[in-house]
Design an enzyme around this catalytic site. Structure first.
Site: not given
Ligand code: NAD
Length: 368
Positions: A229, A257, A253, A145, A196
């Protein structure tokens, strides 16, 4: 009784339901001042759309400096359709981004707790979700970001290319991982680090550096590495396997959530954003409910204030070293839910529906 020193707390109610839920936080702070001999100096300021309406700026320098001087900032929410078409720099969310960036709030803590009284609010089976208590630590000021180079650019064949850069340094990884390990010490002693590393070099570095810090300083904590994942999948399959999860800005992020929605109750979940300690040991911090400004219910006295009240409890615990008072608030919330009081968002049959201010008053009555 001996009075402790004055401690500045800045309340930034913001837009939509923000002022309604922060009013309940203020009532509790005033109650603590009066009944627990605490001496909070409570200040307030405008942020978001309401600040834009008055000053053509989502956060003024005056409010920003008040935030810098406070021991903890507690924010309601910002934004709403009225300001959706403003240019990017004037939008309500810019106030939040400025606070996070300038206060250097690099660690975002989001608990996902399933209240036993609200097990049915989750879309998962009660046995999977009941008793859930996990903490997600998301890196907040680095990664894709913020990484450079970034942008949208024309390329030779007449197409365009969008570019963002995902990068982390050793120190950025260590400081957020340290927060996770320290938290785990006070919980179940378990950290799961997610990246990852199978496809990204920045993920390999993340994994290696978290492991290195663990081996050097936190050997007694159980550390597990998991691909992000897989973590997304495990959160739905068996969320109770986790204690503290630490991950980067992008994966955090999404995973935070997902974890929040496991509990099915947006109006109940608080968050904390923590910065580095200065040379006097003072840490900058901001606390806020994870929900937004809920324009659909603003001004109706139906918003659930519990997420904001639990954000106050996190502020007492993490910024002000007032664990006893934090525990008092947490158990008052439990007792009110035990009594069957519910705001509209968590209402179910045979419970008593109450508005925002009655819920706040009921929580105060249980502090006594
Ligand atoms: P939202 O969280 O505001 O609302 C989603 C749904 O949940 C709505 O139906 C709302 O009524 C309900 N809800 C939210 N909080 C509640 C509470 N405390 N009690 C009862 N019900 C509650 O998300 P949204 O609708 O996507 O966004 C609305 C506005 O909020 C947008 O302008 C968005 O940009 C902004 N927003 C701000 C923040 C923030 O300030 N940190 C975070 C998310 C969204």
């Amino acid at each position: 009784m001996i009075k402790v020193k004055k401690r500045k707390i800045l309340l930034l109610p913001g837009d939509g339901i923000g002022p309604e839920v922060i009013a309940e936080v203020k009532k509790i702070l005033e109650w603590l001042n009066k009944n627990k001999s605490l001496d909070f100096e409570i200040e307030e300021g405008l942020v978001g759309g309401i600040s834009y309406d008055k000053h053509k700026n989502p956060i003024t320098d005056e409010v920003f400096y008040k935030a810098l001087e406070s021991e903890a900032v507690i924010l309601g929410a910002v934004g709403g359709p009225k300001w959706d078409n403003l240019e990017f720099a004037k939008r309500p969310e810019r106030a939040l981004l400025k606070l996070r960036k300038e206060l250097k709030l690099f660690a975002n803590l989001r608990p996902a707790i399933c209240f036993k009284q609200l097990v049915d609010a989750s879309s998962l089976k009660p046995e999977i979700i009941s008793g859930l208590d996990i903490m997600i630590v998301r890196e907040l000021t680095g990664g894709i970001y913020f990484g450079e180079p970034r942008g949208i650019m024309p390329i030779e064949n007449g197409e365009r290319k969008g570019l963002n850069t995902h990068s982390y340094t050793t120190s950025e990884i260590h400081r957020v991982a340290r927060v996770a390990f320290e938290l785990a010490k006070k919980r179940k002693n378990k950290v799961t680090s997610c990246e990852k590393s199978n496809v990204m070099e920045a993920g390999v570095l993340w994994k290696e550096e978290v492991q290195a810090l663990h081996d050097k300083e936190f050997k007694k904590i159980e550390l597990k590495h998991m691909l992000a994942d897989n973590c997304a999948m495990q959160l739905l399959r068996d969320p109770k396997q986790f204690d503290v999860i630490v991950t980067d800005n992008l994966f955090g992020d999404i995973l935070s959530d997902e974890a929040a929605m496991l509990t099915g109750s947006l109006g109940l979940l608080p968050s904390a954003s923590l910065g580095t300690k200065d040379k006097n040991g003072k840490m900058r911090s901001m606390y806020e409910p994870i929900h937004g400004s809920a324009p659909d219910i603003a001004g109706k006295n139906v918003a659930n204030p519990i997420a904001s009240i639990l954000s106050l409890s996190m502020a007492l615990r993490y910024s002000l070293d007032l664990d006893t008072e934090a525990n008092l608030i947490d158990s008052a919330v439990q007792k009110v839910l035990d009594d069957g009081l519910r705001t509209k968002d968590i209402m179910s049959s045979e419970k008593k529906e109450v508005g925002t201010s009655v819920m706040g008053d009921a929580i105060i009555s249980k502090l006594k």
